[in-house]
Design an enzyme around this catalytic site. Structure first.
Site, PDB file in Angstrom:
ATOM      1  N   TYR A   1      25.512 107.774 -43.438  1.00  0.00           N
ATOM      2  CA  TYR A   1      24.968 106.404 -43.335  1.00  0.00           C
ATOM      3  C   TYR A   1      23.484 106.426 -43.749  1.00  0.00           C
ATOM      4  O   TYR A   1      22.738 107.318 -43.321  1.00  0.00           O
ATOM      5  CB  TYR A   1      25.157 105.960 -41.883  1.00  0.00           C
ATOM      6  CG  TYR A   1      24.547 104.656 -41.505  1.00  0.00           C
ATOM      7  CD1 TYR A   1      24.907 103.474 -42.148  1.00  0.00           C
ATOM      8  CD2 TYR A   1      23.618 104.582 -40.468  1.00  0.00           C
ATOM      9  CE1 TYR A   1      24.354 102.259 -41.768  1.00  0.00           C
ATOM     10  CE2 TYR A   1      23.062 103.379 -40.077  1.00  0.00           C
ATOM     11  CZ  TYR A   1      23.434 102.217 -40.739  1.00  0.00           C
ATOM     12  OH  TYR A   1      22.881 101.014 -40.365  1.00  0.00           O
TER      13      TYR A   1
ATOM     14  N   LYS B   1      29.762  98.497 -33.410  1.00  0.00           N
ATOM     15  CA  LYS B   1      30.917  98.158 -34.259  1.00  0.00           C
ATOM     16  C   LYS B   1      32.157  97.912 -33.390  1.00  0.00           C
ATOM     17  O   LYS B   1      32.206  96.932 -32.694  1.00  0.00           O
ATOM     18  CB  LYS B   1      31.172  99.276 -35.281  1.00  0.00           C
ATOM     19  CG  LYS B   1      29.914  99.894 -35.884  1.00  0.00           C
ATOM     20  CD  LYS B   1      29.159  98.945 -36.759  1.00  0.00           C
ATOM     21  CE  LYS B   1      27.913  99.618 -37.316  1.00  0.00           C
ATOM     22  NZ  LYS B   1      26.930  98.706 -37.809  1.00  0.00           N
TER      23      LYS B   1
ATOM     24  N   ARG C   1      15.798 102.775 -15.058  1.00  0.00           N
ATOM     25  CA  ARG C   1      16.015 103.431 -16.357  1.00  0.00           C
ATOM     26  C   ARG C   1      17.178 104.424 -16.310  1.00  0.00           C
ATOM     27  O   ARG C   1      17.766 104.755 -17.325  1.00  0.00           O
ATOM     28  CB  ARG C   1      14.714 104.129 -16.796  1.00  0.00           C
ATOM     29  CG  ARG C   1      14.668 104.403 -18.290  1.00  0.00           C
ATOM     30  CD  ARG C   1      13.321 104.971 -18.720  1.00  0.00           C
ATOM     31  NE  ARG C   1      12.999 106.165 -17.994  1.00  0.00           N
ATOM     32  CZ  ARG C   1      11.874 106.355 -17.285  1.00  0.00           C
ATOM     33  NH1 ARG C   1      10.956 105.415 -17.225  1.00  0.00           N
ATOM     34  NH2 ARG C   1      11.658 107.479 -16.642  1.00  0.00           N
TER      35      ARG C   1
ATOM     36  N   ASP D   1      29.304 111.701 -36.847  1.00  0.00           N
ATOM     37  CA  ASP D   1      29.281 110.246 -36.694  1.00  0.00           C
ATOM     38  C   ASP D   1      30.738 109.789 -36.765  1.00  0.00           C
ATOM     39  O   ASP D   1      31.363 109.815 -37.817  1.00  0.00           O
ATOM     40  CB  ASP D   1      28.439 109.604 -37.809  1.00  0.00           C
ATOM     41  CG  ASP D   1      28.285 108.101 -37.616  1.00  0.00           C
ATOM     42  OD1 ASP D   1      29.213 107.471 -37.076  1.00  0.00           O
ATOM     43  OD2 ASP D   1      27.248 107.553 -38.032  1.00  0.00           O
TER      44      ASP D   1
HETATM   45  C1  LIG Z   1      28.629 104.856 -39.844  1.00  0.00           C
HETATM   46  C2  LIG Z   1      27.497 104.233 -39.098  1.00  0.00           C
HETATM   47  N1  LIG Z   1      26.828 104.979 -38.217  1.00  0.00           N
HETATM   48  C3  LIG Z   1      25.789 104.473 -37.517  1.00  0.00           C
HETATM   49  C4  LIG Z   1      25.394 103.167 -37.678  1.00  0.00           C
HETATM   50  C5  LIG Z   1      24.193 102.673 -36.940  1.00  0.00           C
HETATM   51  O1  LIG Z   1      24.514 101.811 -35.907  1.00  0.00           O
HETATM   52  P1  LIG Z   1      23.478 100.704 -35.416  1.00  0.00           P
HETATM   53  O2  LIG Z   1      23.488  99.620 -36.440  1.00  0.00           O
HETATM   54  O3  LIG Z   1      23.991 100.307 -34.075  1.00  0.00           O
HETATM   55  O4  LIG Z   1      22.117 101.361 -35.331  1.00  0.00           O
HETATM   56  C6  LIG Z   1      26.075 102.345 -38.578  1.00  0.00           C
HETATM   57  C7  LIG Z   1      25.678 100.929 -38.772  1.00  0.00           C
HETATM   58  O5  LIG Z   1      26.079 100.275 -39.720  1.00  0.00           O
HETATM   59  C8  LIG Z   1      27.146 102.899 -39.327  1.00  0.00           C
HETATM   60  O6  LIG Z   1      27.816 102.166 -40.242  1.00  0.00           O
END
Ligand SMILES: Cc1ncc(COP(=O)(O)O)c(C=O)c1O
Length: 393
Positions: free
Chosen positions: A114, A212, A60, A187
């Protein structure tokens, strides 16, 4: 190397995390899978704790496959102390917030966050006794400061914001927060550390959904939090406490994506800017929500703070209702319809903020379409958009 000049980001992408003793003569750090680690003596086993990168202890806590990726991500952020990996971007957001908030605390969350980040705050943080208040993504540092109470502990930013792409004054808000002893989180998924170095701009915890652009191939889920020295210990403790872990197979794939992040991002950027310029000239198109465009909210801040724009933006369809917008999207042939973005392929989705804003819902010049511009030839994508605009118009 004798020359101590800092490396450029593209060079860091190539050399990052490739320690000689992890490579063992290979170009890539190999996938090493394990749960149990065997020791010759009890003393050696005891000495493997507390876990730290570079010292095998238990599955882990990772092997060189995960440590190498984390180190490469840290090296992209001047001033950072370290990076923790998570099984998704959303897990990274949730644990980063949990690491700095306690019952009775208040969080200031940007209104353009988000969706699942909002839901985590409104449901899970609320249950844990943390209050979330939302603020306008276009608020100045002074306006955010005016919202603070004696319970505020942290300010969360997402820049540009999800769906509507407002760029925030991240350095200004960080400077204000630092003077008040507050934690700042960002973010940074849209820009990544290639276009926005978050830690040197003052952020304490910088979150990237590696699902992404870092992975870049739409074949894995992962998140990363890169921390300033003041916050790395706390983040590590919370992450380990919640048993967060990514598989070496996923870490290997993400590292493979990371090596080409710079060239891919620039190609996404070129395509997106070309297509957004073309859209702007079409009679059926209203506002362009793209940080590199003067009309986009916070454009001046983007010019000041970012070194590029990526492949994700939105535009409004003029004189159209939502049904017409949806049929426009469905008639596209080179754009897939689906969640996520950051892969090599183009995507189109409705960009609806209706249930995702509580303090700002700026009127748009029509229903919004969000495009992710992949690595196809932009002229083919333009031809597809032109045909769909004529068909649905
Ligand atoms: C701006 C943003 N932050 C975080 C996330 C979350 O990522 P995950 O889909 O890997 O949980 C996304 C997913 O679309 C996103 O667009």
């Amino acid at each position: 190397m004798t020359d101590k000049k800092p490396l450029h980001p593209d060079t860091k992408l190539v050399v990052g995390g490739r320690r000689k003793d992890w490579l063992r003569g290979m170009v890539n750090v190999p996938v090493s899978r394990t749960s149990t680690v065997l020791f010759d003596t009890i003393g050696e086993m005891d000495a493997a704790y507390p876990p730290k990168d570079g010292r095998l202890s238990y599955g882990r806590n990772g092997t060189w496959t995960q440590w190498s990726l984390a180190e490469a991500l840290t090296e992209l952020e001047p001033g950072a102390a370290g990076t923790l990996l998570f099984p998704s971007g959303s897990a990274a957001v949730a644990i980063a917030l949990t690491s700095v908030l306690s019952p009775g605390d208040e969080l200031l969350m940007v209104d353009s966050a988000y969706g699942p980040t909002r839901h985590f705050c409104d449901r899970d943080l609320k249950r844990l006794g943390v209050t979330t208040r939302y603020y306008d993504p276009l608020a100045t540092a002074d306006e955010v400061e005016a919202m603070l109470s004696d319970k505020t502990r942290a300010i969360f930013m997402e820049s540009p914001g999800s769906l509507t792409f407002e760029v925030q004054d991240v350095p200004g808000i960080c400077a204000m927060a630092k003077a008040r002893g507050l934690t700042t989180l960002l973010d940074n998924t849209w820009a990544t550390s290639i276009f926005f170095t978050a830690i040197e701009k003052g952020i304490d915890l910088s979150i990237v959904a590696c699902t992404k652009y870092v992975s870049g191939h739409s074949d894995l889920m992962m998140g990363a939090v890169t921390a300033a020295p003041s916050h790395f210990e706390k983040l590590s403790r919370t992450g380990r406490g919640f048993g967060q872990y990514v598989s070496p197979d996923d870490a290997y794939l993400a590292a493979r994506g990371l090596r080409t992040l710079g060239v891919r991002l620039r190609q996404h950027e070129l395509g997106a800017v070309k297509i957004a310029h073309w859209l702007k000239d079409q009679p059926q198109v209203g506002a362009i929500l793209h940080p590199a465009f003067a009309e986009s909210a916070g454009h001046e801040l983007w010019r000041r703070d970012f070194t590029g724009s990526s492949g994700l933006f939105a535009f409004a369809l003029k004189d159209a209702d939502e049904a017409a917008r949806d049929s426009f999207i469905e008639s596209l042939q080179l754009f897939g319809i689906g969640y996520s973005w950051g892969g090599f392929e183009s995507l189109a989705v409705p960009s609806d903020t209706r249930n995702l804003r509580t303090v700002t819902n700026r009127a748009q010049s029509g229903p919004l379409v969000r495009l992710h511009i992949g690595l196809e030839d932009p002229d083919d994508l333009i031809a597809d958009l032109a045909r769909a605009l004529t068909q649905s118009g």
